[in-house]
Design a protein around this motif. Structure first.
Motif, PDB file in Angstrom:
ATOM      1  N   LEU A   1      26.669  38.984  52.141  1.00  0.00           N
ATOM      2  CA  LEU A   1      25.705  39.396  53.262  1.00  0.00           C
ATOM      3  C   LEU A   1      26.410  40.122  54.071  1.00  0.00           C
ATOM      4  CD1 LEU A   1      24.241  35.948  54.332  1.00  0.00           C
ATOM      5  CD2 LEU A   1      23.530  37.572  52.542  1.00  0.00           C
ATOM      6  N   SER A   2      27.521  40.071  54.405  1.00  0.00           N
ATOM      7  CA  SER A   2      28.272  40.906  55.537  1.00  0.00           C
ATOM      8  C   SER A   2      28.707  42.183  55.016  1.00  0.00           C
ATOM      9  CB  SER A   2      29.188  40.047  56.129  1.00  0.00           C
ATOM     10  OG  SER A   2      30.346  39.668  55.227  1.00  0.00           O
ATOM     11  N   GLY A   3      29.014  42.305  53.912  1.00  0.00           N
ATOM     12  CA  GLY A   3      29.678  43.680  53.516  1.00  0.00           C
ATOM     13  C   GLY A   3      31.013  43.846  54.137  1.00  0.00           C
ATOM     14  N   ALA A   4      31.417  44.882  54.408  1.00  0.00           N
ATOM     15  CA  ALA A   4      32.996  44.927  55.048  1.00  0.00           C
ATOM     16  C   ALA A   4      32.928  45.012  56.445  1.00  0.00           C
ATOM     17  CB  ALA A   4      33.484  46.390  54.526  1.00  0.00           C
ATOM     18  N   GLY A   5      31.582  44.819  57.254  1.00  0.00           N
ATOM     19  CA  GLY A   5      31.668  45.168  58.561  1.00  0.00           C
ATOM     20  C   GLY A   5      31.281  43.964  59.312  1.00  0.00           C
ATOM     21  N   GLY A   6      31.736  43.049  59.134  1.00  0.00           N
ATOM     22  CA  GLY A   6      31.672  41.668  59.710  1.00  0.00           C
ATOM     23  C   GLY A   6      30.441  41.041  59.446  1.00  0.00           C
TER      24      GLY A   6
ATOM     25  N   SER B   1      23.645  37.788  35.182  1.00  0.00           N
ATOM     26  CA  SER B   1      22.782  37.746  35.998  1.00  0.00           C
ATOM     27  C   SER B   1      23.436  38.327  37.534  1.00  0.00           C
ATOM     28  CB  SER B   1      22.243  36.421  36.349  1.00  0.00           C
ATOM     29  OG  SER B   1      21.473  35.707  35.440  1.00  0.00           O
ATOM     30  N   GLU B   2      22.271  38.708  38.226  1.00  0.00           N
ATOM     31  CA  GLU B   2      23.152  39.290  39.436  1.00  0.00           C
ATOM     32  C   GLU B   2      23.082  38.128  40.619  1.00  0.00           C
ATOM     33  OE1 GLU B   2      23.864  41.970  40.943  1.00  0.00           O
ATOM     34  OE2 GLU B   2      23.545  43.377  38.852  1.00  0.00           O
ATOM     35  N   ILE B   3      24.298  37.744  40.825  1.00  0.00           N
ATOM     36  CA  ILE B   3      24.359  36.626  41.688  1.00  0.00           C
ATOM     37  C   ILE B   3      24.908  36.961  43.027  1.00  0.00           C
ATOM     38  CG2 ILE B   3      26.173  34.751  42.057  1.00  0.00           C
ATOM     39  CD1 ILE B   3      26.250  34.675  38.925  1.00  0.00           C
ATOM     40  N   GLY B   4      24.292  36.663  43.991  1.00  0.00           N
ATOM     41  CA  GLY B   4      24.635  36.935  45.409  1.00  0.00           C
ATOM     42  C   GLY B   4      25.119  35.777  46.254  1.00  0.00           C
ATOM     43  N   THR B   5      26.205  35.683  46.820  1.00  0.00           N
ATOM     44  CA  THR B   5      26.611  34.876  47.488  1.00  0.00           C
ATOM     45  C   THR B   5      26.985  35.336  48.921  1.00  0.00           C
ATOM     46  OG1 THR B   5      29.209  35.480  47.207  1.00  0.00           O
ATOM     47  CG2 THR B   5      28.113  34.256  45.473  1.00  0.00           C
TER      48      THR B   5
END
Ligand code: FES
Ligand code: FES
Length: 317
Positions: A97-102, A89-93
């Motif tokens: 959310l922030s990616g690499a930019g803060g 499954s695609e799991i999002g934690t």
């Protein structure tokens, strides 16, 4: 103790629990999980096996929402989902959310609205707000309260979190409108003109480059210059040499080689690049500051030693 016993703590008593190996796709990255007890929760595997400690372990019974993550786009309590069932499954934690930019806009809005005090509930709240705004771009207050009712915060209450929902919704709406306006204006203006070709880089003649500034010889030459007496106009740099043009720069047409001169030397009275600048060196007091390697004296400014030329004083060094 062997890895086998670590992975199967009941082995000594004969209580060997079933294990499985599988792959979790977390925030778009394949994360293999090896020989894990099939009863381990998604929260446990994320935190203890994969090192993703954003989701918090609050109650482990689905009450507090601190462990909120998304599984295939659905907000779930990670403590209640067996990790093995989330394989493929695609799991999002919250780390995603922030990616690499803060911080993401949601995380920033939670911080700005005072919704963060001890911060333990914040990752779960951020995931809940993120999930809400994915499903509903303009939630009303009741919808926002319903969406956040599974996330307990014992520090701040919920006003900040509700304000953050509205702030992010407003900001995203404003950004979308601006984008649409820009697209409309671009369409009305017709096809975009070809951008002008970039001009080829030109040598920056005459720039005040500190030539030889890092040269050892330059520093040695500097030491030959007597200190400027108090009250006199300070010398402001003497002679500014043009920077060396890059390799391949065509020789200017007015640079004529004088007969009998070695190749590359400019004809007397001509400036090879037309750009030599003389800075204000202040009143010349007749002092000879330095000589070049050939013994020629250049009064009034400090001679720049050519590469590899040793100053006369150095000859005996
Ligand atoms: Fe999962 Fe509290 S730790 S709901
Ligand atoms: Fe402490 Fe929410 S900020 S529990």
């Amino acid at each position: 103790m062997t890895d086998e016993l670590l992975n199967h703590p009941g082995a000594l008593t004969g209580d060997v629990r079933p294990t499985a190996s599988y792959t979790l796709r977390v925030n778009g990255v394949e994360r293999p999980v090896t020989d894990a007890w099939i009863g381990e929760s998604l929260l446990y595997v994320l935190r203890e096996r994969l090192g993703l400690a954003g989701a918090k372990d609050g109650c482990e019974q689905g009450e507090c929402g601190a462990c909120s993550v998304q599984v295939d786009g659905q907000l779930v309590n990670g403590c209640l989902v067996p990790a093995a069932l989330a394989a493929d499954s695609e799991i999002g934690t919250v780390e995603g959310l922030s990616g690499a930019g803060g911080a993401s806009d949601v995380q920033q809005a939670l911080a700005d609205s005072g919704a963060v005090q001890c911060g333990y509930c914040t990752p779960g709240l951020a995931m809940a707000v993120h999930d809400l705004l994915q499903r509903n771009h303009r939630p009303g207050e009741v919808e926002a309260r319903q969406a956040l009712c599974g996330n307990l915060c014992r520090c701040t209450g919920y006003r900040g979190a509700l304000a953050a929902v509205q702030a992010v919704a407003d900001a995203r709406e404003a950004a979308l409108e601006a984008e649409l306006d820009a697209a409309e204006q671009a369409a009305a203006a017709g096809p975009a003109a070809e951008p002008p070709a970039a001009a080829p880089p030109q040598p920056d003649h005459g720039a005040e480059l500190p030539l030889y500034a890092d040269s050892e010889l330059w520093h040695e030459a500097d030491q030959l210059i007597p200190a400027q007496p108090q009250g006199e106009t300070p010398r402001t740099g003497g002679y500014a040499y043009p920077p060396t043009p890059p390799h391949g720069t065509p020789v200017p047409a007015d640079w004529q080689q004088a007969p009998g001169e070695p190749f590359g030397a400019p004809a007397p009275g001509t400036d090879p690049f037309g750009t030599v600048t003389y800075q204000d060196a202040g009143p010349y007091d007749g002092t000879v500051y330095a000589t070049d390697g050939y013994g020629t004296q250049y009064p009034g400014y400090d001679a720049t030693p050519a590469h590899g030329i040793r100053l006369p004083e150095d000859e005996n060094a």
